[in-house]
Design an enzyme around this catalytic site. Structure first.
Site, PDB file in Angstrom:
ATOM      1  N   TYR A  56       0.993  -1.010  -0.087  1.00 34.62           N
ATOM      2  CA  TYR A  56      -0.042  -0.122  -0.065  1.00 34.62           C
ATOM      3  C   TYR A  56       0.802   1.358  -0.123  1.00 34.62           C
ATOM      4  O   TYR A  56       0.681   2.253  -0.842  1.00 34.62           O
ATOM      5  CB  TYR A  56      -0.962  -0.048   1.184  1.00 34.62           C
ATOM      6  CG  TYR A  56      -1.438   1.278   1.490  1.00 34.62           C
ATOM      7  CD1 TYR A  56      -2.681   1.747   0.551  1.00 34.62           C
ATOM      8  CD2 TYR A  56      -1.608   1.890   2.608  1.00 34.62           C
ATOM      9  CE1 TYR A  56      -3.246   3.187   0.853  1.00 34.62           C
ATOM     10  CE2 TYR A  56      -1.955   3.258   2.760  1.00 34.62           C
ATOM     11  CZ  TYR A  56      -2.771   3.695   1.925  1.00 34.62           C
ATOM     12  OH  TYR A  56      -3.645   4.795   2.172  1.00 34.62           O
TER      13      TYR A  56
ATOM     14  N   ILE B  54      -5.871  -5.475  20.620  1.00 32.92           N
ATOM     15  CA  ILE B  54      -4.737  -4.586  20.398  1.00 32.92           C
ATOM     16  C   ILE B  54      -3.893  -5.718  19.652  1.00 32.92           C
ATOM     17  O   ILE B  54      -3.225  -6.598  20.219  1.00 32.92           O
ATOM     18  CB  ILE B  54      -4.218  -3.850  21.473  1.00 32.92           C
ATOM     19  CG1 ILE B  54      -5.079  -2.893  21.942  1.00 32.92           C
ATOM     20  CG2 ILE B  54      -2.889  -3.202  21.042  1.00 32.92           C
ATOM     21  CD1 ILE B  54      -4.792  -2.175  23.247  1.00 32.92           C
TER      22      ILE B  54
END
Length: 316
Positions: A147, A206
């Site tokens: 990306y 997380i």
């Protein structure tokens, strides 16, 4: 002005559209709905400034040729892209084709028709920040994911059209943006996901140790930055950051949202190699060239986002 907004049915695109309509422009939205949703722009459907909403692909050259020839655009805000870092690692081809090749097709039409380009890049192109004053536009870049690599390639293409052809272009790098209309599922941002899980009584998961920090920018501040970059000649040929100027660890963010340590869990990171340990934005260039500064604090932005998630039928 007459404006093309790619990715206008997406999270940030929706707020950019709202701002452009408020400013009195005529806007054509082009979105393939791979990330965006028609619901995001439903409230603007009857607005006289929304000329048309086209469900289409930025890689469809024939569509772009007809559209640009017919419309005589003044500015193209190019937000259309594949945006998921994890997806880019699993499927780099799709991200490269959308973010780099698709941007090339947009640039060719803008060159042909002399249309200014505001290119939405990302803070994920940066290497980690070790400086307390934050990341400036001169900070080293590091393509830690396909990306980021695709965005860097597209950035260079966009800027080359300024230097080679004199086409007005600007590359903008907003930091992690959050707020109402962001997806609350796996493709959404960490703030939206944490808030939804909190409201549903679920754990806040997380990835990794949670010590990684993020500079979180409220979406209306981001949209104002995006729009202003199109209005100003001062930023042509430039790269410009925007962020809150305050970073927070993911652990601290989870605590701020949940207020309950027992609901916070750590899980194995899917792609730890793509993680940037510290992101802190220095927005002085945006302030100097655009007069832009963030107006919404993190606490206020989280409160607004939670209120929206509570009332948008995403819970229950």
């Amino acid at each position: 002005m007459n404006i093309l907004l790619t990715g206008g049915a997406g999270f940030i695109g929706r707020w950019v559209l709202k701002r452009l309509l408020q400013d009195g422009h005529k806007v054509t939205v082009l979105d393939d709905l791979s990330n965006g949703r028609e619901d995001n722009i439903e409230e603007f459907r009857a607005h006289e400034g929304l000329k048309q909403f086209i469900i289409g692909d930025i890689k469809d050259e024939a569509l772009l040729e007809v559209l640009f020839a017919k419309e005589s655009f003044d500015i193209c805000y190019h937000l259309g892209a594949s945006i998921n870092v994890q997806d880019s690692i699993d499927d780099p081809r799709t991200t490269f084709n959308n973010d780099t090749v698709g941007t090339f097709y947009i640039m060719e039409q803008c060159r042909k028709h002399q249309v200014k380009v505001v290119f939405m890049s990302t803070c994920m192109v940066y290497d980690r920040c070790n400086d307390a004053t934050g990341i400036t536009e001169e900070h080293p870049i590091k393509p830690a994911s396909p990306y980021a690599g695709a965005k860097i390639a597209a950035e260079n293409m966009v800027l080359s059209y300024f230097f080679a052809y004199g086409l007005p272009t600007v590359v903008i790098r907003p930091f992690n943006t959050y707020g109402p209309f962001q997806k609350t599922g796996g493709e959404g941002g960490v703030v939206a996901i944490f808030i939804k899980n909190k409201l549903l009584g679920k754990d806040l998961n997380i990835y990794g140790e949670g010590t990684q920090t993020r500079d979180l920018l409220y979406v209306e501040d981001c949209a104002r930055f995006v729009v202003e970059a199109g209005y100003s000649d001062q930023v042509n040929g430039q790269i410009v950051n925007a962020g809150l100027g305050r970073d927070i660890s993911v652990n601290e963010l989870a605590q701020l949202i949940a207020g309950d340590d027992s609901k916070i869990k750590h899980v194995t990171h899917i792609h730890p190699q793509s993680e940037i340990q510290k992101l802190l934005c220095n927005s002085q260039k945006a302030k100097r060239l655009l007069g832009w500064e963030p107006q919404v604090s993190l606490e206020e932005g989280i409160a607004r986002t939670e209120a929206w998630i509570r009332t948008s039928h995403l819970i229950g």
